[in-house]
Write an enzyme that holds these catalytic residues in place. Structure first.
Site, PDB file in Angstrom:
ATOM      1  N   LYS A 163       0.849  -1.203   0.000  1.00  0.00           N
ATOM      2  CA  LYS A 163       0.000   0.000   0.000  1.00  0.00           C
ATOM      3  C   LYS A 163       0.882   1.251   0.000  1.00  0.00           C
ATOM      4  CE  LYS A 163      -3.831   2.069   2.664  1.00  0.00           C
ATOM      5  NZ  LYS A 163      -4.740   1.907   3.811  1.00  0.00           N
ATOM      6  N   SER A 214      -9.808   2.494   3.083  1.00  0.00           N
ATOM      7  CA  SER A 214      -8.881   3.185   2.210  1.00  0.00           C
ATOM      8  C   SER A 214      -7.956   2.243   1.445  1.00  0.00           C
ATOM      9  CB  SER A 214      -8.026   4.140   3.059  1.00  0.00           C
ATOM     10  OG  SER A 214      -7.195   3.401   3.951  1.00  0.00           O
ATOM     11  N   SER A 235     -10.369   0.115   7.326  1.00  0.00           N
ATOM     12  CA  SER A 235      -9.774   0.241   5.986  1.00  0.00           C
ATOM     13  C   SER A 235      -9.130  -1.027   5.441  1.00  0.00           C
ATOM     14  CB  SER A 235      -8.739   1.369   5.966  1.00  0.00           C
ATOM     15  OG  SER A 235      -9.392   2.613   6.011  1.00  0.00           O
TER      16      SER A 235
END
Length: 493
Positions: free
Chosen positions: A78, A156, A180
């Site tokens: 990420k 997210s 998330s």
């Protein structure tokens, strides 16, 4: 040979050990898949040279016979994790061009174990969002498609979820501040675990809300989550909130035996207007665990209704404090200044240009609740509510409950653009089942358990006792086997 990018971590590890496949072949299969998947918007900084170099090193290490479980396995990272010499932007314009000179602790541990980084994954800007629509790179699209709409992969960690669901990588790192990891996992039909706060180091991960953020793995199944979580955990002296607690062999704890375990069903999670499909999924999951030998018990978590308001005071307050460092002075974006502009104008212009609307909104909310006249009315009160929410869970676990079963999300994936523009509060309600876990610092796992009538995946969430991720993953493993979820998105990209 099967398409190598579709293997699980466990399958790929076993094939590597047996000499049936090399890490270079595995990595190349994923790189080829990534090249054909730009329509998903998942990978935003591709690193094929680094990937192949690490794959060759992993093959040499495996040949010597001393390789850890993650050695040679291609994964995505990420964009919130700092990676040495590779763009680490947190999906924000303000960090454009930032290439750190250091590696985050979690990505370093994966690197030390021989994992192969394929590149950086898209996300909501500074991890603020539930739909992956706030990224400077543009939206991520869910690989699941049932009509002509582009669906959200959740947020997210939307890029991580989409990449794993679409078999662009074997697994990915995510972070979870209010859901998330778990919400995108549920929206894309994969598994995601947020470990206990302090189990994974936060050092080198761009901060959103420091008392809530926690890294975790996003994988194709529960066994893979156990394998990758073990590599990511461990004490880190560079992170003052990192716990010095031994990391057990999570994979070895996956027996699937939950006889005698007591599973709590919280009555407060039965929300008004909850879709029938979510209600049914929850009831089916409860029945599956009961059939597997677990005892089901109704429980109460009375302060649940205050969780979202408390979260949306605490998280923006910490964000406003954490994001004060992005001022155009030291690194990242700096606005062009007009004649006569001073330092105040530089700060204002830089932050106005560098931050997207959602980040600006949360920074303003956070600054407001921390301001002199409102600190006690909002921030201090929210902290007290958080203590009560934590106590609810402690009392439930003290009463003999081993894990708590809830839905992961209030709906299946929705269309991109359907919620964000209308009302930000509607978007915030997506976190209704997940934020309590962050406020209490507990481990929570989301796993796919069924499809809705349109054919989109739905997830269930299990919440465990602090530091007992192994036990939690075993309960999830039993539920996974009973649910038998094997659906995959049809390739359209």
């Amino acid at each position: 040979m099967t398409e190598l990018n579709k293997l699980t971590l466990a399958e790929a590890r076993d094939k590597l050990r047996a000499g049936d496949v090399t890490s270079v072949e595995l990595t190349q299969a994923c790189l080829d898949a990534i090249e054909g998947a730009d329509a998903l918007g998942a990978f935003v900084h591709k690193t094929p040279e680094i990937a192949l170099e690490r794959a060759r090193a992993a093959d040499a290490r495996i040949a010597q016979g001393d390789a850890p479980a993650m050695c040679g396995l291609p994964i995505g990272i990420k964009d919130l994790f700092c990676t040495k010499g590779v763009d680490s932007q947190a999906a924000s314009r303000i960090l454009q061009g930032f290439k750190p000179e250091y590696e985050s602790t979690v990505s370093q541990q994966l690197l030390d174990d021989g994992a192969v980084m394929l590149g950086k994954l898209n996300m909501d800007e500074f991890a603020m969002g539930s739909s992956n629509e706030t990224s400077v790179y543009g939206n991520v699209v869910n690989p699941w498609k049932v009509d002509d709409r582009a669906l959200t992969p959740g947020g997210s960690s939307g890029g991580s979820a989409a990449a794993v669901a679409a078999d662009l990588c074997l697994a990915a790192t995510g972070t979870d501040t209010g859901g998330s990891i778990r919400q995108p996992a549920a929206f894309t039909g994969i598994t995601g675990i947020k470990p206990t706060y302090g189990r994974c180091s936060r050092w080198g991960i761009v901060a959103f809300a420091s008392s809530l953020d926690q890294a975790g793995p996003m994988t194709k199944d529960v066994r893979d989550a156990a394998i990758m979580l073990q590599a990511m955990c461990g004490h880190d002296p560079k992170d003052s909130t990192s716990a010095d607690i031994p990391v057990p062999d999570f994979e070895a704890m996956l027996t699937g035996d939950v006889k005698g375990k007591v599973i709590g069903i919280p009555r407060e999670y039965r929300m008004d207007g909850m879709p029938e499909e979510i209600e049914k999924l929850w009831a089916d999951g409860t029945a599956m665990l009961k059939d597997a030998g677990a005892e089901i018990r109704d429980i109460s978590l009375p302060h649940t209704k205050y969780a979202l308001p408390a979260y949306y005071v605490i998280a923006p307050a910490e964000a406003s404090s954490n994001l004060a460092r992005y001022d155009g002075v030291r690194y990242g974006h700096r606005a062009k200044l007009a004649q006569g502009d001073g330092i105040t104008e530089m700060y204002e212009k830089t932050r106005a240009e560098g931050f997207g609307h959602e980040v600006q909104r949360r920074v303003m909310v956070g600054t407001y609740v921390l301001s002199a006249g409102f600190y006690d009315a909002y921030y201090n009160r929210a902290r007290k509510v958080r203590t009560l929410i934590k106590r609810d869970f402690e009392q439930v676990f003290d009463s003999g409950i081993d894990a708590i079963l809830t839905p992961a999300t209030p709906s299946a994936a929705f269309g991109l653009g359907e919620m964000a523009q209308a009302d930000p509060v509607q978007m915030y309600l997506n976190d209704v089942f997940t934020v309590t876990v962050n406020l209490a610092g507990l481990p929570g796992v989301s796993l796919p358990a069924g499809l809705d009538k349109q054919g989109l995946p739905l997830g269930l969430q299990l919440i465990g006792r602090p530091w007992e991720e192994g036990d939690l993953l075993n309960t999830a493993y039993a539920l996974e086997r009973a649910a038998g979820f094997v659906a995959k998105p049809a390739k359209w990209w």
